[in-house]
Structures are given as C-alpha cells and as structure tokens.
Scaffold this active site. Structure first.
Site, PDB file in Angstrom:
ATOM      1  CB  ALA A  16      -0.898  -0.029   1.235  1.00  0.00           C
ATOM      2  CB  VAL A  17       0.443   4.904   0.202  1.00  0.00           C
ATOM      3  CG1 VAL A  17       1.247   6.111  -0.222  1.00  0.00           C
ATOM      4  CG2 VAL A  17      -0.871   4.871  -0.535  1.00  0.00           C
ATOM      5  CB  ALA A  81      -1.038  -2.504  13.287  1.00  0.00           C
ATOM      6  CB  SER A 133       7.327   8.820  12.595  1.00  0.00           C
ATOM      7  OG  SER A 133       6.521   9.981  12.540  1.00  0.00           O
ATOM      8  N   GLY A 135       4.696   9.644   7.756  1.00  0.00           N
ATOM      9  CA  GLY A 135       3.604   9.535   6.787  1.00  0.00           C
ATOM     10  C   GLY A 135       4.114   9.089   5.433  1.00  0.00           C
ATOM     11  CE  LYS A 187       5.302   6.463  14.314  1.00  0.00           C
ATOM     12  NZ  LYS A 187       3.945   6.190  14.054  1.00  0.00           N
ATOM     13  CG  HIS A 190       6.390   9.968  17.260  1.00  0.00           C
ATOM     14  ND1 HIS A 190       5.293   9.895  16.415  1.00  0.00           N
ATOM     15  CD2 HIS A 190       7.226  10.863  16.686  1.00  0.00           C
ATOM     16  CE1 HIS A 190       5.472  10.706  15.395  1.00  0.00           C
ATOM     17  NE2 HIS A 190       6.637  11.297  15.523  1.00  0.00           N
ATOM     18  CG  ASN A 191       1.888   7.780  16.492  1.00  0.00           C
ATOM     19  OD1 ASN A 191       3.013   8.098  16.125  1.00  0.00           O
ATOM     20  ND2 ASN A 191       1.080   7.079  15.731  1.00  0.00           N
ATOM     21  CD  GLU A 194       1.075  11.982  14.792  1.00  0.00           C
ATOM     22  OE1 GLU A 194       2.187  11.465  14.553  1.00  0.00           O
ATOM     23  OE2 GLU A 194       0.012  11.521  14.323  1.00  0.00           O
ATOM     24  CG  HIS A 458      -8.178   2.521  52.167  1.00  0.00           C
ATOM     25  ND1 HIS A 458      -8.091   1.207  51.779  1.00  0.00           N
ATOM     26  CD2 HIS A 458      -9.419   2.933  51.841  1.00  0.00           C
ATOM     27  CE1 HIS A 458      -9.245   0.854  51.220  1.00  0.00           C
ATOM     28  NE2 HIS A 458     -10.075   1.885  51.250  1.00  0.00           N
TER      29      HIS A 458
END
Ligand code: 6PG
Length: 484
Positions: A16-17, A81, A133, A135, A187, A190-191, A194, A458
């Site tokens: 694919a691309v 994925a 990364s 694109g 990664k 990173h996203n 982003e 607690h």
C-alpha cells in the site's frame, strides 16, 4: 532493473502507499529491493510506475520473495497492524532460515511486539518491531525510524535503515532504541505527543478564530510567523498551509467545510492507557485523545448545541489583539512543553519497567527530522538530557525552566480568557493544572488520604514522624500506628 541471479538487500511485504514508498526509498538509495504483496496487482503497479527508480525484484509468492533475499534475509512488513501482521510473520517464519530478520514497520501495539519477538525468536529468526514516522512523504523521502529488537539485528539492519532515514546535520534519524517492544513503545508515545501537539495547535486556532475574531487566512499568516521562532515545527508549518487553503468547490476556507469530528486509529489512546497503567500523568495526551472522542460525539453535541446547555455570561475579549495573539503563542509553547515532558516521562517509566535502557537523547536526536513531531526545540531537549541524563522532568531543565518563566503569565491569561469566552481549551488548561500541581507545596492528596482512611481504614503516613497510621473515625478518634 536487476540482473538475473541478483539478490536483494532488503524486502518489503505489503505495498500500500507506505510500503511502496518505503520500497522506492530503499531502491533510490542504491539498495536492491524485493517486493511482495498479497494481491499481485499492487506489485505490478509499483514496478510499472516506479520500476525505473532503482533495482526491484518483484515476487508473486512468499517463497519466491524470500528466495530473492540475500542472507541474512531482511524483510519489512508494512501491512495493517493486527491480525494481518501475525499472518505475514507466520508465512515468513516458515519460508525463512535461522538468523533471518523480520521487521514489522507498522504501528503495532508494543505488547504484541513483545509477544511476537518471543515467538519468532523461539523459531530461531530475529524479530524487530520498528516504529516508522513521517507519513507517506516521509516513507518516500526520509522517515524517522525507531527499531527495537535484538541489538544483533541492528548490526545488520543499521546501515540499510540509515540509508533511507531522514538526515539532520548529516545524522540519520534512526538508531536502535532497545530490546523487543522498545521501538514500538517509543513510536506509540511519539504518536501520543503528536495528538497533544495537534490539539494545542487546534486550541490556539480556536482562540484566534473565535476569541480574536481572525479569519483562517489571517491565522495562516500568524502560524507562518510562529514557525520561524520557538515553535518552528512540521505541524505548525502544515497548519499554516491548511488554514490558507480554500475549498475548490465553494471558495470558502477549506477548514470551514470539513466536518469537525476528529478520527483516530488508536496509538494516542494506547499512550493514554499506558500512562494510566504506569501511573504516569500524561494529561496533555489523554486530554487530546478525549478531545477527539468528544468531537466525534455527534448526538450529544447536537443536543447541547440546540440550546440545552447554558453558556453563562460570556464577556467579549477586552485585551489588545496583538497582545492576545502573542499570549496565545506563548500558551501554545508552554502546553507543548508539558506534552513533551510528559511523553518523555512515560518513555522513562516504560523503559524502567521493561529494562529497555532507552536513552532520551537518542529520541531527541532521531525525532529532529522525518517524523510528524519534528521540531526545532528537539535540539534543546537533547541538550537538556546531555546536561543531565537523570533529569527528573524535562521542564525542570534550566533552559526550559527559564523559558517557562517567560510563558507562565501569558499562559494563565489565555486560560482565563478561554474560560471567560466559553471556548474549550482542554490541553492548555489541564497542562496548566499539571504544572501548578507539580509545583504545589501541598496537594489535596492529604485530604484524600484522610477520606480513604475514614471509610476504608486505608491508613496514611504523617509528615512529622515515620510509620503508618489509622484514626478510629467512627470510634473514639484515637490514632494508632499500624506499621512501622
Ligand atoms: C507518523 C504518524 C502515523 C499516522 C498516525 C495517525 O508518525 O507518521 O503518527 O503513524 O499518521 O497513526 O494516527 P491517527 O489516525 O490515530 O490520527
């Protein structure tokens, strides 16, 4: 084109691309590239359209594809994925031999990568989960690559990945991140960054548009200016272009004809979930994920817009426009710093949990080019970790502390302005709360501890002496020391 009997240095499965652009990038950089796609039409299309760009060896079966690779064989999987990745891995493992390397270049969940690495290693092959990364354009002209997996594979893979990676000051934007899932983990974060980066840019746009009353073309000019300063980055650059774009059909600003419901494929959500699991407050990233979810809650938004939710009094902006624009720029910069600081915290926590030994300086280096979050200030991040590898938080580095000193007042003013104008600024405001929480001498957590002790025994710690304590809330209110 290749001569008969030539072997390929690298193979790409999935055309694919992203896959075909990566294959072309390998070929354009002097590598002979084996290519294979489940449906052969894509392979044929790649060869007929781009075959002249370098040496390709097309195959129509996995067996032929594997046979066309030089040993140790190296094949990058570029498929969606998930289940498709497992299917291709199994086919490759079958057809390959001991020591061959399978690389997954998709946005896989790092826990899947850890599992796959174990399974593949048990069969004597190497498995490398590599975040890629940049694109489509990055894949073709130079991405930032974050490979995990065994250090031994990096020896073989390093030079070939360096040949296609983006370069900044001659330094390739790729390095071995750490064992098994480290590459995909990094990664993922990173996203997440982003997502936060895109959201803060969106919030700045929203304030300029509906707070300062600026038109998209005017805001485009402002972003262009911002791109020559501290905010210099790919995302600011493309935002200026997007805002300057008119709709070819209507002539209106394109941004006005796009449905305001942001999609997501999952990596930002994973980053937020992982932050929750590790106990790392990645508030900017989580807010950005929620902001996308809210934008897509069409029904609720529709009902709320129809006047069911009162806005309260919304006094118009009463500040000088130029000053407000500069304040927004500074609030954007501050919030962005928080997002990166939190992302680096998460990477450190993940690295500690899995013993990956990830070096934050490597990330600051390889994210300077090729990737979506590439930004000039990554050089500063690298310097910060160069000066102190054990920095407790990025924002505590002296350079960034000093930057924040100049940002804090405008940042507060912008959050106040957003509140008064009724304009949502979830990452601007939650990042400011995060910042104030970090610097607070006392947090209401003491009260929460008392509440927890009240209803569930607690226990709590005291500020003045060691030990663990409980108060008999429903009895005589005596204090007992339950542990030393
Ligand atoms: C990159 C991008 C890339 C992809 C995102 C988009 O680094 O090149 O992050 O991986 O564009 O997955 O994610 P969403 O569809 O979730 O926004």
């Amino acid at each position: 084109m290749t001569k008969k009997n030539d072997l390929a240095q690298i193979g790409v499965v999935g055309l694919a691309v992203m896959g075909s652009n990566l294959a072309r990038n390998f070929a354009r950089n002097g590598n002979t590239v084996a290519v294979y796609n489940r449906s052969p039409e894509k392979t044929r299309a790649l060869i007929s359209e781009h075959g002249s760009e370098g040496n390709f060896i097309p195959s129509e079966t996995v067996e032929d594809f594997v046979a066309s690779l030089e040993r140790p064989r190296k094949a990058i999987i570029m498929v969606k994925a998930g289940a498709a990745t497992d299917a291709v891995i199994n086919q490759l493992v079958e057809a390959m031999d001991e020591g061959d390397i399978i690389i997954d270049g998709g946005n896989a969940l790092y826990t899947d990568t850890i599992r796959r690495e174990k399974e593949v290693a048990a069969k004597g092959r190497h498995f490398v989960g590599a975040g890629i990364s940049g694109g489509e354009e990055g894949a073709l002209n130079g991405p930032s690559i974050m490979p995990g997996g065994p250090a031994e594979s990096w020896e073989t893979l390093g030079p070939i990945l360096e040949s296609i990676a983006a370069k900044v000051d001659g330094v390739p934007c790729v390095t071995h991140i750490g064992p098994d899932g480290a590459g995909h983990f990094v990664k993922m974060v990173h996203n997440g960054i982003e997502y936060a980066d895109m959201q803060v840019i969106g919030e700045a746009y929203q304030l300029l548009r509906y707070g300062a009353g600026m038109e998209p073309a005017e805001i485009a000019e402002t972003f262009k200016e911002w791109n020559s300063g501290d905010l210099d980055s790919y995302l600011i650059e493309i935002t200026a272009e997007v805002l300057a774009q008119t709709d070819p059909d209507t002539g209106r600003p394109l941004v006005d004809v796009i449905v305001d419901a942001a999609g997501q494929k999952g990596t930002g959500r994973w980053t937020a979930i992982n932050g929750l699991e590790l106990g790392v407050p990645v508030t900017a990233i989580a807010e950005a994920v929620f902001a996308r979810a809210l934008s897509s809650s069409a029904q609720q938004r529709q009902a709320a817009q129809e006047g069911e939710l009162p806005s309260g009094d919304l006094p118009a902006l009463d500040v000088d426009r130029a000053a407000f624009i500069e304040d927004v720029r500074r609030a954007l910069y501050a919030s962005k710093l928080i997002a990166y600081s939190q992302g680096f915290d998460e990477i450190k926590a993940g690295s500690d949990q899995f013993d990956w030994n990830v070096d934050p300086r490597d990330l600051a280096t390889i994210w300077r080019g090729g990737c979506i979050i590439r930004a000039k200030f990554l050089d500063r991040i690298r310097e910060a970790y160069d000066n102190n590898a054990d920095l407790p938080a990025l924002i505590l580095d002296p350079y960034f502390k000093n930057e924040l000193a100049g940002l804090i007042d405008p940042w507060r003013r912008v959050v106040v302005a957003a509140t008064r104008l009724g304009l949502p600024a979830p990452v601007f405001s939650s990042s400011l709360s995060y910042y104030d929480s970090l610097r607070a001498k006392r947090l209401p957590a003491a009260l929460i501890q008392a509440q927890r002790d009240y209803f569930g025994a607690h226990t709590f710690h005291r500020v003045d002496k060691p030990g663990v304590y409980h108060l008999e809330w429903s009895g005589d209110r005596s204090l007992t020391r339950t542990e030393n």
